[in-house]
Design an enzyme around this catalytic site. Structure first.
Site, PDB file in Angstrom:
ATOM      1  N   ASP A  13      -5.537  -7.316  -4.745  1.00 57.06           N
ATOM      2  CA  ASP A  13      -5.918  -6.322  -4.395  1.00 57.06           C
ATOM      3  C   ASP A  13      -7.070  -6.062  -5.244  1.00 57.06           C
ATOM      4  O   ASP A  13      -6.555  -6.155  -6.301  1.00 57.06           O
ATOM      5  CB  ASP A  13      -4.191  -5.210  -3.663  1.00 57.06           C
ATOM      6  CG  ASP A  13      -5.030  -4.105  -2.713  1.00 57.06           C
ATOM      7  OD1 ASP A  13      -6.372  -4.245  -2.363  1.00 57.06           O
ATOM      8  OD2 ASP A  13      -4.818  -3.263  -2.730  1.00 57.06           O
ATOM      9  N   SER A  14      -7.288  -4.474  -4.800  1.00 56.23           N
ATOM     10  CA  SER A  14      -8.262  -3.007  -5.621  1.00 56.23           C
ATOM     11  C   SER A  14      -7.060  -2.579  -6.410  1.00 56.23           C
ATOM     12  O   SER A  14      -7.803  -2.055  -7.257  1.00 56.23           O
ATOM     13  CB  SER A  14      -9.524  -2.963  -5.285  1.00 56.23           C
ATOM     14  OG  SER A  14      -8.689  -1.720  -3.770  1.00 56.23           O
ATOM     15  N   CYS A  76      -6.810  -8.181   0.652  1.00 59.54           N
ATOM     16  CA  CYS A  76      -7.572  -6.077   0.881  1.00 59.54           C
ATOM     17  C   CYS A  76      -8.581  -6.679   1.485  1.00 59.54           C
ATOM     18  O   CYS A  76      -9.265  -7.695   1.708  1.00 59.54           O
ATOM     19  CB  CYS A  76      -7.651  -6.298  -0.774  1.00 59.54           C
ATOM     20  SG  CYS A  76      -9.276  -5.514  -0.581  1.00 59.54           S
ATOM     21  N   GLU A 161      -4.883   6.075  -4.313  1.00 60.76           N
ATOM     22  CA  GLU A 161      -4.262   5.300  -5.318  1.00 60.76           C
ATOM     23  C   GLU A 161      -4.581   7.205  -6.151  1.00 60.76           C
ATOM     24  O   GLU A 161      -3.371   6.964  -7.316  1.00 60.76           O
ATOM     25  CB  GLU A 161      -5.962   5.001  -5.945  1.00 60.76           C
ATOM     26  CG  GLU A 161      -6.188   3.951  -5.235  1.00 60.76           C
ATOM     27  CD  GLU A 161      -5.223   2.188  -6.163  1.00 60.76           C
ATOM     28  OE1 GLU A 161      -5.154   2.884  -7.664  1.00 60.76           O
ATOM     29  OE2 GLU A 161      -4.931   2.042  -5.541  1.00 60.76           O
ATOM     30  N   CYS A 195      -6.940  -1.547   6.288  1.00 62.49           N
ATOM     31  CA  CYS A 195      -7.462  -1.146   4.804  1.00 62.49           C
ATOM     32  C   CYS A 195      -5.572  -1.548   4.520  1.00 62.49           C
ATOM     33  O   CYS A 195      -4.656  -0.748   5.179  1.00 62.49           O
ATOM     34  CB  CYS A 195      -8.551   0.190   4.400  1.00 62.49           C
ATOM     35  SG  CYS A 195      -7.624   0.208   2.964  1.00 62.49           S
ATOM     36  N   HIS A 197      -4.356  -0.349   1.841  1.00 61.26           N
ATOM     37  CA  HIS A 197      -3.905   1.083   1.677  1.00 61.26           C
ATOM     38  C   HIS A 197      -3.179   2.107   2.798  1.00 61.26           C
ATOM     39  O   HIS A 197      -2.169   2.330   2.796  1.00 61.26           O
ATOM     40  CB  HIS A 197      -4.746   1.788   1.219  1.00 61.26           C
ATOM     41  CG  HIS A 197      -5.761   0.918  -0.467  1.00 61.26           C
ATOM     42  ND1 HIS A 197      -5.706  -0.002  -0.582  1.00 61.26           N
ATOM     43  CD2 HIS A 197      -4.964   2.220  -1.972  1.00 61.26           C
ATOM     44  CE1 HIS A 197      -5.548  -0.227  -1.997  1.00 61.26           C
ATOM     45  NE2 HIS A 197      -5.645   1.082  -2.847  1.00 61.26           N
TER      46      HIS A 197
HETATM   47  N1  DGL Z   1      -6.858  -2.063  -0.116  1.00 58.24           N
HETATM   48  C1  DGL Z   1      -8.674  -2.161   0.373  1.00 58.24           C
HETATM   49  C2  DGL Z   1      -8.239  -2.698   1.718  1.00 58.24           C
HETATM   50  O1  DGL Z   1      -7.379  -3.059   1.659  1.00 58.24           O
HETATM   51  C3  DGL Z   1      -9.037  -0.857  -0.149  1.00 58.24           C
HETATM   52  C4  DGL Z   1     -10.207  -1.091  -0.377  1.00 58.24           C
HETATM   53  C5  DGL Z   1     -11.060  -0.631  -1.874  1.00 58.24           C
HETATM   54  O2  DGL Z   1     -10.541  -0.513  -2.960  1.00 58.24           O
HETATM   55  O3  DGL Z   1     -11.511   0.556  -1.065  1.00 58.24           O
HETATM   56  O4  DGL Z   1      -9.863  -3.159   1.878  1.00 58.24           O
END
Ligand code: DGL
Length: 277
Positions: A13-14, A76, A161, A195, A197
């Site tokens: 993931d990011s 992600c 984040e 998403c 997050h």
């Molecule tokens: N967890 C990522 C997703 O599901 C987040 C993306 C991001 O870094 O903006 O899209």
């Protein structure tokens, strides 16, 4: 190009969001070994172009393959929407056609029809996921009768984040997007958290959700879909090591990741710093 010995399942993931997927997968399939990689130094991916998300994701998948992973889950949505297909079609055949990279959008879409009674669903996601229209396209293929409305929530990933997902400051940004998507289609009865997050914002989202609208977080569906995949693909299952070990990697500070991730996972973890190029 990569050594072909059994190895762990990779998750990418990011940043921290993929931990919501890891958590559910690990609970359902605890005997496997896992390597989780968060590219926190370059998060968020949401506002980035197709090309940049593809390049960053490609580097991460190559790193996880080098680390011995035979199967990588893009935990992600942004990477699944913008990079998965190119990696599957262009990179995998050149790297090693026996390895697999899977995303989170397809397993989520598969459950849409049984979750929504009104057949009007909303998708909350990053600007990248919403503008890619990946959910609309996949849902239209599988359930043409379901009407889909997307809403980009660009501030939600930064809130998570930066550990602000529970703060009073988050109220404004959460309420704004819930109100907007529900007024765009008042018949929506199911909101997909598109998403990884966003599950951390669930208590906040619920504060502003009218009765009769339910939330769909992806973790359980992705975990069930992976279990199913491994049953259907014993040749891949045999290539996965099962010692119950978990490694966590981040491109940012290991201490910071360990602190935040320990809260998300409700257990303390040790983390290694790595660089992606
Ligand atoms: N967890 C990522 C997703 O599901 C987040 C993306 C991001 O870094 O903006 O899209």
């Amino acid at each position: 190009m990569f050594a072909s010995v059994p190895g762990p399942i990779g998750l990418f993931d990011s940043g921290y969001g993929g931990l919501t997927i890891f958590d559910k997968i690990h609970k359902l399939l605890p005997t496997y070994d896992y390597v989780y990689l968060g590219d926190n130094a370059r998060a968020p991916y949401g506002p980035r172009s197709f090309e940049v998300v593809y390049q960053f994701t490609r580097q991460a998948v190559a790193y996880l393959f080098e680390a011995g992973c035979q199967l990588v889950i893009l935990a992600c949505n942004t990477a699944s929407a913008k990079a998965l297909r190119t990696i599957q079609q262009k990179d995998l055949p050149r790297w090693d056609a026996t390895r697999r990279v899977l995303g989170v959008i397809r397993p989520t879409v598969e459950c849409v029809d049984r979750l929504s009674c009104s057949k009007h669903v909303g998708v909350l996601g990053t600007s990248g996921t919403i503008s890619s229209r990946s959910y609309e396209i996949e849902i239209a293929k599988m359930f043409p009768c379901v009407r889909v409305t997307g809403e980009a929530c660009p501030m939600w990933v930064p809130l998570v984040e930066n550990n602000e997902y529970d703060s009073p400051g988050a109220d404004y940004f959460v309420r704004k997007h819930i109100d907007r998507i529900l007024s765009a289609d008042p018949l929506i009865d199911t909101l997909i958290l598109g998403c990884t997050h966003y599950p951390l914002l669930i208590p906040k989202i619920r504060q502003f959700l009218p009765a009769g609208v339910s939330l769909c977080a992806q973790g359980e569906y992705v975990a069930e879909s992976l279990r199913d995949y491994l049953r259907r693909h014993p040749e891949m299952d045999r290539k996965l090591t099962q010692g119950g070990a978990c490694r966590f990697l981040t491109t940012e500070s290991a201490e910071k990741f360990s602190e935040a991730a320990s809260i998300f996972l409700r257990t303390s973890i040790s983390v290694e710093h790595i660089s992606l190029t």
